[in-house]
Design a protein around this motif. Structure first.
Motif, PDB file in Angstrom:
ATOM      1  N   LEU A 186       0.975  -1.397   0.455  1.00 34.29           N
ATOM      2  CA  LEU A 186      -0.080   0.113  -0.069  1.00 34.29           C
ATOM      3  C   LEU A 186       0.830   1.664   0.037  1.00 34.29           C
ATOM      4  O   LEU A 186       0.369   2.017  -0.614  1.00 34.29           O
ATOM      5  N   THR A 187       1.975   1.587  -0.135  1.00 33.52           N
ATOM      6  CA  THR A 187       2.872   2.368   0.640  1.00 33.52           C
ATOM      7  C   THR A 187       3.443   2.289  -0.356  1.00 33.52           C
ATOM      8  O   THR A 187       3.690   3.607  -1.237  1.00 33.52           O
ATOM      9  N   ILE A 188       3.820   1.807  -1.505  1.00 34.24           N
ATOM     10  CA  ILE A 188       4.957   1.668  -2.815  1.00 34.24           C
ATOM     11  C   ILE A 188       3.349   1.971  -3.896  1.00 34.24           C
ATOM     12  O   ILE A 188       3.391   3.201  -4.249  1.00 34.24           O
ATOM     13  N   ALA A 189       2.563   1.585  -3.360  1.00 31.74           N
ATOM     14  CA  ALA A 189       0.727   2.506  -3.637  1.00 31.74           C
ATOM     15  C   ALA A 189       0.739   3.818  -4.232  1.00 31.74           C
ATOM     16  O   ALA A 189       0.499   4.354  -5.409  1.00 31.74           O
ATOM     17  N   ALA A 190       0.844   4.054  -3.050  1.00 29.10           N
ATOM     18  CA  ALA A 190       0.382   5.333  -2.675  1.00 29.10           C
ATOM     19  C   ALA A 190       1.902   6.613  -3.459  1.00 29.10           C
ATOM     20  O   ALA A 190       1.263   7.817  -3.472  1.00 29.10           O
ATOM     21  N   VAL A 191       3.369   5.317  -2.771  1.00 27.89           N
ATOM     22  CA  VAL A 191       4.600   6.610  -3.833  1.00 27.89           C
ATOM     23  C   VAL A 191       4.105   6.818  -4.848  1.00 27.89           C
ATOM     24  O   VAL A 191       4.110   7.651  -5.838  1.00 27.89           O
ATOM     25  N   LEU A 192       3.751   5.446  -6.245  1.00 29.30           N
ATOM     26  CA  LEU A 192       2.893   5.957  -7.116  1.00 29.30           C
ATOM     27  C   LEU A 192       2.628   6.344  -7.649  1.00 29.30           C
ATOM     28  O   LEU A 192       2.463   7.041  -8.302  1.00 29.30           O
ATOM     29  N   ILE A 193       1.416   6.620  -7.127  1.00 33.30           N
ATOM     30  CA  ILE A 193       0.192   7.229  -7.499  1.00 33.30           C
ATOM     31  C   ILE A 193       0.595   9.356  -7.282  1.00 33.30           C
ATOM     32  O   ILE A 193      -0.032  10.091  -8.104  1.00 33.30           O
ATOM     33  N   GLN A 194       1.515   9.315  -6.081  1.00 35.72           N
ATOM     34  CA  GLN A 194       1.566  10.953  -5.699  1.00 35.72           C
ATOM     35  C   GLN A 194       2.520  11.287  -6.821  1.00 35.72           C
ATOM     36  O   GLN A 194       2.970  12.431  -7.375  1.00 35.72           O
ATOM     37  N   LEU A 195       3.820  10.140  -7.292  1.00 31.27           N
ATOM     38  CA  LEU A 195       4.201  10.699  -8.587  1.00 31.27           C
ATOM     39  C   LEU A 195       3.398  10.284  -9.818  1.00 31.27           C
ATOM     40  O   LEU A 195       3.764  11.365 -10.943  1.00 31.27           O
TER      41      LEU A 195
END
Length: 308
Positions: free
Chosen positions: A74-83
């Motif tokens: 979920l953390t990795i997905a959140a970072v990717l969404i922000q990018l």
């Protein structure tokens, strides 16, 4: 459209070409305004909606024996969404700083609240600080993203917005009370009264397309708090975090949380207001200038009430 990104300017131009021949009055015109309003709201919510979709998807389809813990995924997905928000010009660099501020203030609160047992996360993954997985900060960032995006998408203006230094004091007191009420007197009702006094007369002007909505700002706060409460119920149902009374099985989040989210909205608005100072709508400024030209003292008094 204020401070629009390059992509949003292109979308706005296409939308205006499509609606160029639309009627200005009647039922069809009203329906178009409703559709544009809903589309703008959906566009403003894209960060939070994407993050919530990932959380729900993880509940249904993320394997228990995956090499990466669900919270880390979920953390990795959140970072990717922000990018993606930055790469595809859905947010500007200036807005990113506001969102980072939301992320930091939210993470600090998460660290404290989990430590005192207000809620808890699954104890898995390595991308965490203590008992707080790093994706939790992005949930607050999603609120910040919505706030800055809705500000420009609806070209928001405010009539009789309170002095920003007063709002900053109230917002700081609200934030502190989220911590201190565990050890001292809970003053949230006093703070609510202060909010009502400060913002009771404030009217928000939101341009949809041809029409501009004029809404009491406190009603807008309450409405957004209600939507966040709905998202919170979905998030806890999906297992992103859990309140103590949900330990034996999921149930609706206590309605008392609506008060917390309402007060959190105050903090959110104040944070955004320090980056994007609230502006009096252009139409009202023109009217006030006309009043002063005619020697109308009431127009001068009204102009003096504009925020810092």
């Amino acid at each position: 459209m204020q401070r629009a990104t390059s992509l949003e300017l292109r979308v706005d131009a296409i939308a205006h070409r499509m609606l160029r021949g639309a009627p200005a009055n009647g039922i069809r015109a009203a329906l178009i305004e409703v559709v544009v309003f809903l589309l703008k709201q959906a566009w403003a919510c894209i960060f939070g909606a994407a993050l919530l979709a990932v959380i729900v998807a993880a509940r249904f389809w993320y394997p228990d024996d995956a090499a990466i813990a669900r919270n880390d995924a979920l953390t990795i997905a959140a970072v990717l969404i922000q990018l993606a928000m930055l790469v595809f010009r859905l947010e500007s660099g200036r807005e990113l700083w506001v969102i980072v501020l939301f992320h930091l203030t939210g993470t600090v609160m998460e660290l404290f609240k989990t430590d005192v047992g207000s809620w808890a996360y699954a104890a898995d993954g390595i991308l965490r600080i203590g008992g707080v997985p790093l994706f939790s900060g992005f949930m607050y960032a999603a609120v910040g993203s919505y706030m800055v995006r809705v500000y420009r998408l609806f070209d928001l203006g405010f009539d009789r917005y309170p002095r920003r230094w007063l709002t900053a004091i109230v917002a700081a007191a609200i934030y502190l009370n989220f911590f201190t009420h565990h050890f001292w007197w809970d003053v949230r009702w006093v703070l609510l009264a202060a909010v009502l006094v400060l913002w009771a007369r404030t009217v928000m002007h939101a341009r949809v397309w041809r029409r501009t909505l004029r809404l009491p700002l406190l009603a807008v706060f309450a409405g957004v708090a209600g939507f966040i409460y709905l998202a919170e119920n979905i998030g806890t149902w999906a297992g992103a975090w859990m309140y103590p009374d949900q330990a034996d099985g999921w149930q609706l989040v206590s309605p008392s949380k609506l008060m917390s989210w309402f007060l959190l909205m105050i903090i959110s608005v104040v944070l955004v207001a320090w980056v994007y100072p609230p502006q009096v709508p252009a139409s009202m400024l023109s009217a006030r200038r006309g009043d002063r030209t005619r020697g109308d003292d009431s127009g001068a008094d009204a102009a003096a009430s504009a925020p810092l």
